[in-house]
Design an enzyme around this catalytic site. Structure first.
Site, mmCIF file in Angstrom:
data_model
loop_
_atom_site.group_PDB
_atom_site.id
_atom_site.type_symbol
_atom_site.label_atom_id
_atom_site.label_comp_id
_atom_site.label_asym_id
_atom_site.label_seq_id
_atom_site.Cartn_x
_atom_site.Cartn_y
_atom_site.Cartn_z
ATOM 1 N N LEU A 1 41.140 43.112 44.603
ATOM 2 C CA LEU A 1 42.362 43.081 43.792
ATOM 3 C C LEU A 1 43.611 42.958 44.658
ATOM 4 O O LEU A 1 43.760 43.636 45.669
ATOM 5 C CB LEU A 1 42.452 44.354 42.934
ATOM 6 C CG LEU A 1 41.276 44.595 41.973
ATOM 7 C CD1 LEU A 1 41.572 45.794 41.066
ATOM 8 C CD2 LEU A 1 40.965 43.368 41.127
ATOM 9 N N HIS B 1 46.332 40.340 40.451
ATOM 10 C CA HIS B 1 45.560 41.168 39.517
ATOM 11 C C HIS B 1 46.411 42.315 38.972
ATOM 12 O O HIS B 1 46.349 42.653 37.789
ATOM 13 C CB HIS B 1 44.332 41.766 40.215
ATOM 14 C CG HIS B 1 43.344 40.760 40.696
ATOM 15 N ND1 HIS B 1 43.188 40.467 42.034
ATOM 16 C CD2 HIS B 1 42.459 39.974 40.030
ATOM 17 C CE1 HIS B 1 42.234 39.553 42.170
ATOM 18 N NE2 HIS B 1 41.789 39.230 40.977
ATOM 19 N N GLY C 1 37.087 41.559 41.651
ATOM 20 C CA GLY C 1 37.447 42.527 42.680
ATOM 21 C C GLY C 1 38.379 41.923 43.716
ATOM 22 O O GLY C 1 39.018 40.900 43.466
ATOM 23 N N ASP D 1 44.731 30.039 38.302
ATOM 24 C CA ASP D 1 43.538 29.257 37.953
ATOM 25 C C ASP D 1 43.818 28.540 36.635
ATOM 26 O O ASP D 1 43.248 28.863 35.588
ATOM 27 C CB ASP D 1 42.327 30.185 37.848
ATOM 28 C CG ASP D 1 42.004 30.848 39.182
ATOM 29 O OD1 ASP D 1 41.699 30.115 40.131
ATOM 30 O OD2 ASP D 1 42.105 32.079 39.279
#
Lengths: 290, 290
Positions: free
Chosen positions: B35, B39, B33, B154
């Site tokens: 976002l 995203h 979430g 990431d």
């Protein structure tokens, strides 16, 4: 029956079957080979219930606690292929060890708690069930079956795999198939081939212990300690000392003090150099029969 | 866009879509979430490449090392649903915590080795990546996508998930999507909302450190220690001390002594009370761009 060695080969074959019949149910019977009547029963049930039956044959090194046990595990792929084919398998998936565990493999799937720490987990070491859960997760992902068949002889393994499936949301239904026995009651096991003449007779002690528990329960005894003592006595009378003989809750494996309909009695014992296990469920529905 | 809460609901919806279009490609964008444009980029790429796009929204408690970090993690499902819908998601899968981790949940999926033990693994604790690999395995099994999208910001997580997929034979293709940045270079992150005025300026130190490494490499410097010192100096000049700033092999995360085209430079640093990470790949193809 086709024999497949690699994951791409397997996936291509399974996907082609799915394309041909989008609603086909795909069944997997995971085995370590040395197929006996117990495995046959699994394959036959899969054949009855599924449009496509995959039998996997892989002696999984990571679930053996002792190298000697792994080395001694019986292997005869040609004979196994004949048996699987006869029982109705469509595909035999027999990967090489380096296909399942390539260099640098470093992932494990682990449960914690009594399901994996008690009984077989306590006696075979913590690596046993993590070896099982890791390879079963891999086999499920490789084959992507709708349903997978396991023998009730490995009662704890069935519980562990059901928990694995629930916890990881694996989209596979688990079917446990009743234990198949020799005419004299010995549970079929790949390890039975190691039993020499005298040991073959002594091996009946496991079933004798379980029968003693069943009789005590049928006679109205409810105290777990009393029943356990009777079962162990029946075994030692035949010259076999159990590694464990446990009366436990059939879902959680927690020891019970008062037995009831559905209590699981699980036993493991060395017979000569061979370690055997067996179990029964007390009450109206012993071992899945009615 | 439909919002789904339970696994049966989700599976029914995904299976219905598969039945309607058996060759449809199903894409999953797993998110926690909050976002942002990063995203959005994942969802847009999924929309371009897939017939069905599932966005999952679950703040996974098991991958947080500190309860305070978990509690502070920004949550606004209504806003997220608007963003996901606008970007083209078909389904928002937003399960409750007890759906993902019901009482008695006791399974974990764990990698071992440098991929999970170095960098973020060393600094966030061993539980971080096992939290990630366990929940990603579950999400893959719940949704059964053909492809899943993760942000290159990431970078270590992408490597860990690729290894997870390879080791467990998960039938999912992994797509890494280049990091999306603010106009001034700050990598988009859900945690950026915590940055106050001064900290927002100091946060540029991470990108400045990476840029210093890029410039040193472009100028012909190849000694990792020298480049690392230059990058750290660029950060401390802006008042930020990195938790780590590492020059590593982009596949194994092993530290390199001589940098080369493709070397991964990964950085983590606290800015005020907010911990940020960023990375770049040295050479012709920085950060996935050409």
């Amino acid at each position: 029956m086709r024999t497949l060695r690699t994951v791409p080969e397997l996936r291509t074959a399974v996907r082609a079957a799915r394309r041909q019949a989008p609603h086909a149910v795909i069944g997997l019977v995971p085995t370590m080979g040395a197929l006996h009547d117990g495995h046959l029963q699994l394959i036959r049930q899969a054949r009855l219930e599924c449009e496509l039956v995959v039998v996997s044959l892989f002696v999984n090194p990571t679930q053996f606690d002792a190298a000697a046990d792994l080395a001694a595990y019986p292997r005869d792929e040609q004979a196994d292929a004949g048996v699987a084919s006869e029982a109705g398998a469509d595909f035999l998936f027999a990967p090489r060890a380096e296909t399942v565990y390539p260099d640098g493999f470093s992932t494990s799937v682990q449960l914690s708690g009594p399901l994996v720490e008690s009984l077989e987990g306590a006696h075979r070491g913590p690596g046993h069930f993590s070896g099982v859960t890791t390879v079963v997760t891999k086999l499920f992902n490789m084959v992507q079956p709708d349903v997978a068949y396991f023998g009730q002889k490995d009662a704890q393994q069935v519980l562990v795999i059901r928990k694995l499936v629930a916890d990881l949301d694996l989209p596979v239904r688990i079917e446990a198939v009743p234990t198949v026995r020799e005419p004299d009651g010995l549970a079929r096991s790949s390890r039975n081939v190691h039993l020499s003449g005298t040991d073959r007779t002594k091996a009946l002690a496991l079933r004798a212990g379980l029968a003693a528990a069943e009789h005590a329960f049928a006679a109205g005894e409810r105290d777990a300690t009393t029943v356990q003592a009777a079962a162990v006595a029946a075994m030692t009378d035949l010259g076999v000392t159990p590694e464990y003989l446990a009366l436990v809750d059939p879902q959680t494996l927690a020891p019970v003090t008062e037995i009831a309909d559905g209590t699981l009695v699980a036993v493991a014992a060395p017979v000569g150099t061979t370690r055997l296990i067996d179990n029964t469920i007390l009450g109206s529905n012993p071992n899945g029969r009615r």
